[in-house]
Scaffold this motif. Sequence first.
Motif: not given
Length: 182
Positions: A99-121
């Motif tokens: 159905k071509k659903l997309r999820v846009l997860a907008v991070n609230h204020g964090e640095m990209p490195a912290r987000i990348a670390q989170f996404l690994q876990a």
Amino acid sequence: MEQGIDRRKSLQLLGGAALMAAAGGVRAAGGDEPSQGKLMPWTRGAAPALSALTMEGRKVTLQDYVGEPLILNFWASYCGPCRLEMPTFSMLLDLYSDKKLRVLAVNHGEMPARIAQFLQAVPFTGDVLLDRSQKQLAAWGGRALPTSFIIDAKGRVRFWHIGELDWTAWDAQSKLQQVIEG
């Protein structure tokens, strides 16, 4: 050193619990009753503007996604309820891939490195966007993390929710399908 890590994790969990407690009494648009774990109809008219960056630094707006049903989710890695929702979004993407659903997860204020670390876990297969300014959540009427919106393929906001939501529950599934089937 391990004590410092355990203490930080405990504070993060407590912070997420405090956000959820605050979200429990938040009233939806138009003075509706508190959401009580259910998606509420959006009654505020047109979708607010969205301006965010991809993890690669490309600017995107809501117009970039017209033609696809969306879940727009505001989150942060320190938010316990956000951490619990993320894998569910990946499950929804698999379930509604036709159905071509997309999820846009907008991070609230964090640095990209912290987000990348989170996404690994924490597994997540949707689109991660950055709001380093921390202005987007308020512009959309959110007051706590996580806050989510269901947007139809024409770019109209149909439903929203402040706080953690069980996306597998009948109410959420029926409203999501209503928007996807459109």
